[in-house]
Structures are given as structure tokens and as C-alpha cells.
Design an enzyme around this catalytic site. Sequence first.
Site: not given
Length: 450
Positions: A123, A163
Site C-alpha cells: 500500500k 484508493d
Amino acid sequence: MAEEIMQTILDRDPNEREFHQAVGEVVESVKPVLDQNPVYRKLRILERLVEPERVILFRVPWMDDRGEVNVNRGYRVEMSSAIGPYKGGLRFHPSVTLSILKFLAFEQVFKNALTTLPMGGGKGGSDFDPKGKSDNEVMRFCQSFMSELFRHIGSNTDVPAGDIGVGAREIGFLFGMYKKLRNEFTGVLTGKSLNWGGSLIRPEATGYGSVYFAAEMLATRNETLEGKTCLVSGSGNVAQFTAEKLIELGAKVVTLSDSSGCIYDEAGIDAKKLAYVKLLKNVRRGRMEEYADKYPDAVYTPVDPSLDFNPLWNHKGDCAFPSATQNEINAVDAKHLVENGVTLVCEGANMPTVPDGIDLFLDSGILYGPGKAANAGGVSVSGLEMTQNSMRLSWTREEVDNRLKMIMKSIHHTCLDAAEQYGFPGNYLHGANIAGFVKVVDSMIDQGLV
Ligand code: NDP
């Protein structure tokens, strides 16, 4: 050993609250697995799993429209490559810290393992806030961000996606810069636009997948979504497509929100109203407050920091779909949901419920679908986008949607089977953690101490 691990991460990084929360939840679930498999303890599997394989932290300087220089911080957390290249989104939001990205990367490892596709976990992102910035400012920021990130990623190394705060616009600017720097056109990012390598159904995948997962959970009680009143939070990518699929399946969606407040539309947000929300949020980049101007029967409630609960979760409903951000359902919100008759909570967002809230849901017999299972549809279709890029072809909408449905069905079964096997029948949270954990750690053991 579980306690020792928690102490180690608390001592090592005392301020990483979100990361501790995510690890604590998994450690709790896998205790019986460790008891039954002493080899995991001997090889210090948990200690290895909680330490990222690599963390990249970098400066992102960019110039705004007034000609002033700004400096943000960029990150990529490459958590685990045990079962495939690092895979996970980029988040651009002022709240981004290393703790938040480590929690998201950690969750991603188990989520990706559940999808059946060969993807490791990672991430990244930045504390940059795209809100209120012009397209040119966002482009300059993305180009600066990629001018460092490009040397760490690649279609067989690390494949980022979107995201919070990173949608089609940002992915386009990031991809353009990567292509220029590398002089190659590869599937290094997912969530691309259709014209240049994207997959049909990728924008819809997380929201649709979450609703498919909810339908599977309800089917275990011989119920369907038809006629159910649903509370949805957020109004971004996940919330929009969760609402779209719920409406299509005959449910009534009565709430949406953004970080400034929430709307309650008792009559239901139908397809026409949802089309307005998409225009408002995706094109005009406006605020949910405007929904109540357009549809005066709806009630808008601004965020009130003096309240210890979110009014969105204090409405009568059958199902709740938290689809905004982490820890958006606190213990009081969870109590309100139970009191208001909600029987299903399906997490489109990552870790949206605090641990006490989860305990209350489980104790109250609520069907509780944890984010790492329920929102895995997004990364699954990202995996399918990578497959299509490798084969240099595009599947039809029906083909991708059918694969998404099959994957969500399979994740649902996998969670229930693992939960049953380790003595937690019907507990999707423990099931998801255990199934993801076993697949990843067995792969680590196969590959030796690296
Ligand atoms: P978007 O940026 O498209 O939308 C986020 C929504 O949540 C916006 O409505 C935003 O409001 C709201 N929000 C963000 N931060 C806060 C906050 N601190 N408090 C209240 N509201 C907030 O993001 P996504 O829809 O893509 O992501 C939503 C969630 O789903 C995240 O937890 C993400 O990690 C998760 N997720 C996303 C996937 C994807 O494919 N996109 C895949 C799997 C999980 P505002 O506009 O005011 O900022």
C-alpha cells in the site's frame, strides 16, 4: 507468543495505533492455528509477517497554481511478496501516515491471499489532499510522486492501484509519467481507463463485490437483499457502486455521506438520484450537502465534532455498508446499529469498525463481513486487469462480472470453511484471517528464510 508479538510491535513503533489494531485482530484470530502448528512458532512466522519487506519514504515537491512550492511526503509499503508481486492501492489524503499505510498493507496481504489470484500485499500514498486542487495541480503532484516511485515498481514487482483520493484522473497522470520515465507500456498500475489497458467492471468491482458478499451471507439465512433498507456511508467509488448494485437488487438505500456530513433520504436513493450523486462527486467534485438542495425531502446533517457518534448509523435499517474510511463505526455507532435492528454489516471500507464494535456485532448474532473479505472484489478485478494486460486482450463486461461473482462466492466459502475448521463456526472475521494467514505463511515457509 501472540502477546510477545504485540509487545514487540508496540515497543518498536509505539505511535502506530492503526497498525497495532490491524495486527491485534489477526493475532487474536490465528491463536488456534499457531497452537496446532508448532512449526509456525519455531520459524517465527508472525514476527516475520508483521515487519514489511521494504518501506520506501520520499519527498514529493510540486508547484501550485500560484507558483508556490509545496512539499508532501510519499510512501510505498511493500509488505509481503510471498504469493505474488506487491499489490495494493495508493491513498492521497491529509490523514495518511506510515501507521495507516502499514495497517492497510498488512490487511492487503490477507485479502489478496483470499482472492485466489497470485498477488502479494502493499500500500502507498501521500498526505497530499486532492480536494480543492485544480486538475493541473493534481497532475503536477502525480508526476512528482511518480518521478520517485517509478524506480521501485513494475508489472512483476509492485503494481499499485487507487484508493481514497486516487481515482481514474490520478491513475491516468501517474501512468503517463511512469510510461515516459520507463519508455514502456506495461500493466504497472491497475484501475486504468478502458482506452489504454483498463478492465471493464474495475470501477464497480469493490462496491459490487461487497454487495455480492452480503448476498452470500444473507443466503445462509435464506434471505435476500430485496426490500431491505440499507445504510451506506461515503459517496466515493466504493459507496457509489455499492448503492448501485443494492438498488439493482431491489434494496432501498437511505444514506450516503462525505467527510463534511451525511444525508438521509427516507424515500430511498433511486437510480436517478444516484446518477446525480455520481455527477456531483466525480465530475463537479462537489459536497453531499448539495444533495439536500436538489432533493429537499432528504435531510443533511453536518459533521458535529462534539458528538460521540455518527448520526448516519442512527437510523432504522436492515443492513449497513460502511464504505468511507477506517474506524468510522465506533462503539456507540455499533450500539445504535444493533438497537435500530440492523442484522448485517458488510465492510466496503478497510477496518471501518473499531474492535469493541465488532465484538458487539458478533455477540448480537449480526452477520458481520470484515473488509478484508467483503471488499476484496476491487483487488480481484485488479488481478483480472493484470491478467488481461499480460494476454493483451480485453474481456467483456459479463465475463469480468461473472468472474467477480465467482471469486466473492469462493471467498465466502473459504471464510466459512476456515472458521469451522478452527472452531469458530459462522465467524467470517476469524475465517478470513485464518485462511489468508495459512496460505501466506505456508508460501513463506516453502520459500525459505528470505
Ligand atoms: P474515495 O476517495 O472514492 O471516497 C472516499 C469517501 O469516503 C468519500 O466520500 C470521502 O469523503 C469519505 N471519507 C474519506 N475519509 C473520510 C474521513 N476521514 N471521514 C469521513 N469520510 C471520509 O475512496 P474509495 O471509495 O475508493 O474508498 C473508500 C474505502 O474503501 C476506503 O477505506 C478504501 O481503503 C476502501 N477500499 C477501496 C477500494 C477501491 O477499489 N477503491 C478497494 C478496497 C477497499 P470526502 O469526499 O469528503 O473526502
